[in-house]
Design a protein around this motif. Structure first.
Motif, PDB file in Angstrom:
ATOM      1  N   ASN A   1       0.796  -1.288  -0.100  1.00 28.13           N
ATOM      2  CA  ASN A   1       0.221   0.088   0.232  1.00 28.13           C
ATOM      3  C   ASN A   1       0.760   1.247   0.246  1.00 28.13           C
ATOM      4  OD1 ASN A   1      -2.266  -1.254   0.162  1.00 28.13           O
ATOM      5  ND2 ASN A   1      -2.839  -1.321   2.181  1.00 28.13           N
ATOM      6  N   TYR A   2       2.020   1.192   0.562  1.00 28.68           N
ATOM      7  CA  TYR A   2       2.828   2.404   0.787  1.00 28.68           C
ATOM      8  C   TYR A   2       4.210   2.413   0.331  1.00 28.68           C
ATOM      9  CZ  TYR A   2      -1.216   3.462   4.052  1.00 28.68           C
ATOM     10  OH  TYR A   2      -2.360   3.745   4.620  1.00 28.68           O
ATOM     11  N   VAL A   3       4.557   1.599  -0.415  1.00 27.00           N
ATOM     12  CA  VAL A   3       5.920   1.538  -1.019  1.00 27.00           C
ATOM     13  C   VAL A   3       5.831   1.206  -2.586  1.00 27.00           C
ATOM     14  CG1 VAL A   3       8.093   0.277  -1.026  1.00 27.00           C
ATOM     15  CG2 VAL A   3       7.153   0.615   1.250  1.00 27.00           C
ATOM     16  N   LYS A   4       6.621   2.245  -3.001  1.00 33.84           N
ATOM     17  CA  LYS A   4       6.644   1.953  -4.637  1.00 33.84           C
ATOM     18  C   LYS A   4       7.835   2.600  -5.213  1.00 33.84           C
ATOM     19  CE  LYS A   4       3.881   3.547  -8.819  1.00 33.84           C
ATOM     20  NZ  LYS A   4       2.610   4.019  -9.281  1.00 33.84           N
ATOM     21  N   ASN A   5       8.389   1.717  -6.006  1.00 33.73           N
ATOM     22  CA  ASN A   5       9.693   2.158  -6.738  1.00 33.73           C
ATOM     23  C   ASN A   5      10.623   2.260  -5.668  1.00 33.73           C
ATOM     24  OD1 ASN A   5       8.565   1.763  -9.152  1.00 33.73           O
ATOM     25  ND2 ASN A   5       7.794   3.960  -9.256  1.00 33.73           N
ATOM     26  N   GLY A   6      10.871   1.689  -4.703  1.00 32.31           N
ATOM     27  CA  GLY A   6      11.938   1.904  -3.530  1.00 32.31           C
ATOM     28  C   GLY A   6      11.434   3.086  -2.781  1.00 32.31           C
ATOM     29  N   ARG A   7      10.508   3.636  -2.913  1.00 33.56           N
ATOM     30  CA  ARG A   7      10.279   4.810  -1.829  1.00 33.56           C
ATOM     31  C   ARG A   7       9.128   4.840  -0.983  1.00 33.56           C
ATOM     32  NH1 ARG A   7      12.832  10.214  -3.984  1.00 33.56           N
ATOM     33  NH2 ARG A   7      14.690   9.646  -5.190  1.00 33.56           N
ATOM     34  N   VAL A   8       8.803   5.248   0.006  1.00 33.22           N
ATOM     35  CA  VAL A   8       7.773   5.213   0.898  1.00 33.22           C
ATOM     36  C   VAL A   8       6.971   6.601   0.889  1.00 33.22           C
ATOM     37  CG1 VAL A   8       7.282   4.720   3.488  1.00 33.22           C
ATOM     38  CG2 VAL A   8       9.354   3.746   2.377  1.00 33.22           C
ATOM     39  N   ALA A   9       5.740   6.151   1.048  1.00 33.39           N
ATOM     40  CA  ALA A   9       4.659   7.213   1.235  1.00 33.39           C
ATOM     41  C   ALA A   9       4.533   7.881   2.685  1.00 33.39           C
ATOM     42  CB  ALA A   9       3.382   6.929   0.521  1.00 33.39           C
ATOM     43  N   TYR A  10       5.568   8.537   2.960  1.00 29.10           N
ATOM     44  CA  TYR A  10       5.460   8.752   4.559  1.00 29.10           C
ATOM     45  C   TYR A  10       4.237   9.604   4.921  1.00 29.10           C
ATOM     46  CZ  TYR A  10      10.305   6.741   4.691  1.00 29.10           C
ATOM     47  OH  TYR A  10      11.373   6.023   4.814  1.00 29.10           O
ATOM     48  N   GLY A  11       3.930  10.876   3.942  1.00 30.53           N
ATOM     49  CA  GLY A  11       3.032  11.659   4.297  1.00 30.53           C
ATOM     50  C   GLY A  11       1.643  10.770   4.316  1.00 30.53           C
ATOM     51  N   ASP A  12       1.372   9.760   3.387  1.00 27.22           N
ATOM     52  CA  ASP A  12       0.180   9.200   3.237  1.00 27.22           C
ATOM     53  C   ASP A  12       0.024   8.622   4.694  1.00 27.22           C
ATOM     54  OD1 ASP A  12      -0.490  10.409   0.755  1.00 27.22           O
ATOM     55  OD2 ASP A  12       0.197   8.652  -0.271  1.00 27.22           O
ATOM     56  N   ILE A  13       0.962   7.848   5.044  1.00 23.84           N
ATOM     57  CA  ILE A  13       1.218   7.147   6.590  1.00 23.84           C
ATOM     58  C   ILE A  13       1.026   8.025   7.528  1.00 23.84           C
ATOM     59  CG2 ILE A  13       2.302   5.469   7.649  1.00 23.84           C
ATOM     60  CD1 ILE A  13       3.900   4.837   5.463  1.00 23.84           C
ATOM     61  N   LYS A  14       1.423   9.277   7.545  1.00 24.57           N
ATOM     62  CA  LYS A  14       1.313  10.277   8.635  1.00 24.57           C
ATOM     63  C   LYS A  14      -0.187  10.573   8.757  1.00 24.57           C
ATOM     64  CE  LYS A  14       2.933  13.286  11.628  1.00 24.57           C
ATOM     65  NZ  LYS A  14       3.853  13.250  12.474  1.00 24.57           N
ATOM     66  N   ASN A  15      -0.875  10.700   7.774  1.00 25.65           N
ATOM     67  CA  ASN A  15      -2.524  10.975   7.408  1.00 25.65           C
ATOM     68  C   ASN A  15      -3.217   9.893   8.035  1.00 25.65           C
ATOM     69  OD1 ASN A  15      -1.836  13.945   6.570  1.00 25.65           O
ATOM     70  ND2 ASN A  15      -1.779  13.251   4.548  1.00 25.65           N
ATOM     71  N   ASN A  16      -2.641   8.477   7.798  1.00 17.65           N
ATOM     72  CA  ASN A  16      -3.534   7.414   7.915  1.00 17.65           C
ATOM     73  C   ASN A  16      -2.771   6.558   8.721  1.00 17.65           C
ATOM     74  OD1 ASN A  16      -6.259   8.117   6.493  1.00 17.65           O
ATOM     75  ND2 ASN A  16      -4.686   8.432   5.132  1.00 17.65           N
ATOM     76  N   PRO A  17      -2.237   6.547   9.871  1.00 16.92           N
ATOM     77  CA  PRO A  17      -1.428   5.817  10.841  1.00 16.92           C
ATOM     78  C   PRO A  17      -2.102   4.527  11.275  1.00 16.92           C
ATOM     79  CG  PRO A  17      -2.196   7.621  12.227  1.00 16.92           C
ATOM     80  CD  PRO A  17      -2.775   7.916  10.859  1.00 16.92           C
ATOM     81  N   GLU A  18      -3.092   4.292  11.234  1.00 14.44           N
ATOM     82  CA  GLU A  18      -3.772   3.116  11.814  1.00 14.44           C
ATOM     83  C   GLU A  18      -3.151   1.781  11.252  1.00 14.44           C
ATOM     84  OE1 GLU A  18      -5.663   5.488  10.062  1.00 14.44           O
ATOM     85  OE2 GLU A  18      -6.622   6.742  11.889  1.00 14.44           O
ATOM     86  N   GLU A  19      -3.028   1.495   9.980  1.00 13.22           N
ATOM     87  CA  GLU A  19      -2.340   0.309   9.527  1.00 13.22           C
ATOM     88  C   GLU A  19      -0.882   0.096   9.949  1.00 13.22           C
ATOM     89  OE1 GLU A  19      -2.069  -1.887   5.420  1.00 13.22           O
ATOM     90  OE2 GLU A  19      -2.548  -0.022   5.318  1.00 13.22           O
ATOM     91  N   LEU A  20      -0.200   1.117  10.158  1.00 15.98           N
ATOM     92  CA  LEU A  20       1.356   1.026  10.883  1.00 15.98           C
ATOM     93  C   LEU A  20       1.029   0.778  12.240  1.00 15.98           C
ATOM     94  CD1 LEU A  20       4.206   1.214  10.417  1.00 15.98           C
ATOM     95  CD2 LEU A  20       4.129   3.529  10.594  1.00 15.98           C
ATOM     96  N   ASN A  21       0.405   1.490  13.128  1.00 15.58           N
ATOM     97  CA  ASN A  21      -0.056   1.365  14.325  1.00 15.58           C
ATOM     98  C   ASN A  21      -0.333  -0.013  14.816  1.00 15.58           C
ATOM     99  OD1 ASN A  21       1.119   4.029  14.712  1.00 15.58           O
ATOM    100  ND2 ASN A  21      -1.020   4.924  15.098  1.00 15.58           N
TER     101      ASN A  21
END
Length: 254
Positions: A51-71
């Motif tokens: 959901n959050y990694v693409k082409n070796g990069r991480v969508a940190y901003g998207d995770i910050k806005n929706n942290p439930e999955e990571l938490n």
């Protein structure tokens, strides 16, 4: 008529039987829960990376806005225990755990430009994971490198949030396919002309090689001999080796 008293031997047998039943039930429940937690962790981690990694990069901003999955993942990882005797599961858990913990550390302080801009990111900030209260450096050096000193491929799958690292992949590392995943990522890194920079009889290596020489030169190997184990186009064995500066720029997808 008074009932006959039960003998002490009989009572002892009953007690032992009951204790045995309780122990069996506890073992079954614990084992089932343990297995489910581990399987759930790997499955949820795989979904998260997709959901959050693409082409070796991480969508940190998207995770910050929706942290439930990571938490949820971090909470799940906190309660899991893995045994070093189960090599593949142990390594896969701690590789994923390291990468997820790095992401969590960045997200908590986001926006940032580099992981090193966060004081104590690798060596001071402790994280509760896998029954440990531990810093990132100790996951890498004490739980992985020290326990598996012949496994240099860790360096190509542990991602420190900097662009100087080999890129993070958008799947979890799984116990059943771990060796193939380690091999694939090592080959991709060492055949990447940006990571291994060859110019005729000169080769520039990542500072990862300079920082961990014992991992790559084990058994009397040279740096070039290690690289050539995985490189399609071999480097001349007498090529002059140097190290280029590590790029700590955040591997952000924005």
């Amino acid at each position: 008529m008074r009932p006959k008293r039960q003998s002490n031997t009989y009572k002892s047998k009953i007690m032992k039987t009951n204790i045995l039943k309780i122990a069996i039930v506890f073992t079954l429940v614990f084992t089932n829960s343990y297995g489910q937690d581990t399987a759930s962790f790997f499955a949820k981690a795989d979904t998260f990376f997709k959901n959050y990694v693409k082409n070796g990069r991480v969508a940190y901003g998207d995770i910050k806005n929706n942290p439930e999955e990571l938490n949820e993942l971090i909470t799940l990882a906190e309660g899991i225990r893995v045994s070093v005797s189960n090599k593949a599961e142990y390594q896969a858990f701690w590789i994923n755990g390291y990468n997820l913990t790095v992401i969590k550390g960045i997200v908590d302080k986001y926006p940032v430009k580099r992981p090193l801009d966060i004081k104590g990111f690798f060596d001071k900030t402790k994280h509760s994971i896998g029954g440990e209260n531990i810093v990132l450096n100790d996951i890498e050096n004490k739980l992985l490198r020290a326990k598996f000193p012949n496994e240099a491929r860790f360096h190509f799958v542990l991602v420190c949030a900097g662009l100087g690292c080999p890129p993070i992949i958008n799947t979890a590392y799984m116990p059943g396919s771990l060796d193939a995943q380690l091999e694939k990522q090592t080959k991709l890194a060492l055949n990447n002309s940006d990571f291994i920079r060859v110019n005729k009889n000169r080769v520039q290596l990542s500072q990862i090689f300079e920082w961990y020489p014992e991992d790559f030169k084990r058994g009397g190997k040279s740096y070039i001999e290690f690289v050539n184990q995985y490189k399609t186009e071999k480097i001349p064995t007498k090529a002059k080796v140097s190290f280029y500066s590590y790029d700590w720029t955040l591997n952000d997808s924005k």
